[in-house]
Design a protein around this motif. Structure first.
Motif, PDB file in Angstrom:
ATOM      1  N   HIS A  96       0.869  -1.176   0.174  1.00 21.23           N
ATOM      2  CA  HIS A  96       0.108  -0.037   0.055  1.00 21.23           C
ATOM      3  C   HIS A  96       0.798   1.092   0.040  1.00 21.23           C
ATOM      4  O   HIS A  96       0.560   2.169  -0.894  1.00 21.23           O
ATOM      5  CB  HIS A  96      -1.031  -0.042   1.129  1.00 21.23           C
TER       6      HIS A  96
ATOM      7  N   HIS B 252       1.144   4.347  -3.076  1.00 22.98           N
ATOM      8  CA  HIS B 252       0.946   5.678  -3.053  1.00 22.98           C
ATOM      9  C   HIS B 252       2.051   6.277  -3.827  1.00 22.98           C
ATOM     10  O   HIS B 252       1.611   7.433  -4.788  1.00 22.98           O
ATOM     11  CB  HIS B 252       1.293   6.335  -1.734  1.00 22.98           C
TER      12      HIS B 252
ATOM     13  N   ILE C 280       1.747  11.030   2.665  1.00 16.10           N
ATOM     14  CA  ILE C 280       0.486  10.570   3.331  1.00 16.10           C
ATOM     15  C   ILE C 280       0.722   9.843   4.391  1.00 16.10           C
ATOM     16  O   ILE C 280       1.502   9.108   4.408  1.00 16.10           O
ATOM     17  CB  ILE C 280      -0.253   9.687   2.055  1.00 16.10           C
TER      18      ILE C 280
ATOM     19  N   ASP D 257      -0.837   7.182   6.715  1.00 16.10           N
ATOM     20  CA  ASP D 257      -2.206   6.230   6.475  1.00 16.10           C
ATOM     21  C   ASP D 257      -2.693   5.824   8.166  1.00 16.10           C
ATOM     22  O   ASP D 257      -3.747   5.476   8.391  1.00 16.10           O
ATOM     23  CB  ASP D 257      -1.534   4.856   6.084  1.00 16.10           C
TER      24      ASP D 257
ATOM     25  N   GLU E  35      -6.574   6.995  -0.805  1.00 16.86           N
ATOM     26  CA  GLU E  35      -6.599   5.663  -0.077  1.00 16.86           C
ATOM     27  C   GLU E  35      -7.155   4.499  -0.969  1.00 16.86           C
ATOM     28  O   GLU E  35      -6.609   3.344  -0.923  1.00 16.86           O
ATOM     29  CB  GLU E  35      -7.258   5.881   1.262  1.00 16.86           C
TER      30      GLU E  35
END
Ligand SMILES: [Zn+2]
Length: 339
Positions: A107, A111, A125, A127, A163
């Motif tokens: 993940h 990004h 970002i 998370d 996301e």
């Protein structure tokens, strides 16, 4: 017997495995070598940000601890259930926790790969952990897409879009292409994603602002299960597309028996396991938001049959949020490509 590895080593190993998987699955290899730090902190933290032309990833040691803990609790709860409702692993519980960590790392990598820093600038970002604000971008890495040009209502939807897109790309890479002999793998990998989604939801609940900036676990799970449902049809879509056909011949599609077997072997167990993980992570209410199996799967059939529709066409909160975000997400992807 080899020495047990530390959680820091597990996190690094998960990142390396995620990079290998990326290069194996995506035609263009991952274009940077991430600068990786394990931050000593018991909380669940994950932050990805631009560093030169590449990226930095900070993950807390607590992320490993909490994922291992979630697995431990889930397997304890599962052991009390009738056998057909238990979580089925394909190896030791430690391996399952490592697969969860690999999805988390996948993940973070995605990004960067998708180009989200063009929107966030140097803030990157977060998370999990205290929210970062796009505005703090330094002069060096100003975002090249100005989301302030969007109406306020859409600006508020940008972060959840990022996301969901990143979840989707990470999941596609982790699951791999469809093959009937891989059913147990799809069930296992998808199950390993569940604790991460519920832990992220639990972390979000600590930060009021996050309830606006991150998608609900129900939305993330809707997207995950919808993709799993679609997976066996994808080879037929690709073949028809490759041949320039507008309609997919029945002969290309999996048989009704194959689909029935697939759903029973994968979708039902993954959905059932999601309830166990919600409880294991301490947020059983988040599972209730899925809306029950009947409505949840009806919303999946709806999107697979009719494609994207306005949110009012769906019954459950997760599908509704997904439907609200999808058109903006498509535009954001185009803006990233054009930037
Ligand atoms: Zn993210």
């Amino acid at each position: 017997m080899s020495e047990p590895i530390s959680n820091d080593e597990r996190l690094l190993a998960a990142l390396e495995a995620a990079l290998d998987r990326y290069d194996e699955r995506v035609e263009v290899p991952f274009s940077a070598s991430p600068s990786f730090r394990v931050v000593p902190n018991d909380d669940f933290r994950a932050h990805v940000f631009p560093l030169g032309d590449g990226l930095g990833i900070d993950v807390s040691s607590g992320a490993a601890v909490q994922i291992i803990e979630a697995w431990h609790k889930a397997l304890t709860l599962s052991a009390e259930l009738p056998e057909h409702r238990q979580i089925q692993l394909l190896g030791r519980p430690e391996h399952a926790a490592d697969m969860s960590l690999r999805w988390l790392m996948q993940h973070e990598l995605n990004h960067f790969a998708i180009g989200h820093f063009k929107i966030t600038g140097s803030a990157g970002i977060s998370d999990a952990g205290p929210p970062v604000v796009f505005d703090v971008a330094s002069r060096r890495t100003q975002p090249c897409i100005d989301i302030k040009a969007l109406p306020q209502e859409e600006q508020d939807m940008v972060s959840p879009c990022l996301e969901l897109q990143t979840d989707q790309d990470a999941t596609e890479i982790v699951l791999g292409a469809y093959a009937a002999e891989n059913w147990p793998l799809y069930r296992y990998y998808a199950t390993c994603i569940l604790p991460v989604m519920f832990i992220l939801e639990r972390e979000d609940q600590q930060y009021e602002e996050r309830s606006r900036t991150h998608p609900m676990a129900a939305t993330r799970l809707y997207q995950l299960l919808a993709y799993l449902t679609e997976l066996p049809y994808i080879p037929a879509y690709k073949l028809a597309h490759h041949e320039g056909l507008e309609h997919i011949p029945d002969a290309y599609l999996p048989s009704a028996e194959e689909i029935d077997g697939y759903r029973e072997a994968i979708l039902e167990p993954v959905f059932a396991s999601s309830q166990i993980f919600a409880e294991a992570v301490g947020i059983p209410d988040a599972w209730d938001k899925l809306g029950g199996a009947e409505d949840f799967f009806a919303d999946i059939e709806n999107v697979l049959t009719n494609g994207h529709q306005p949110s009012k066409a769906f019954r459950t909160d997760g599908a509704k949020q997904w439907a609200e975000l999808k058109p903006l997400n498509d535009r954001l992807l185009q803006m990233i490509r054009d930037a």
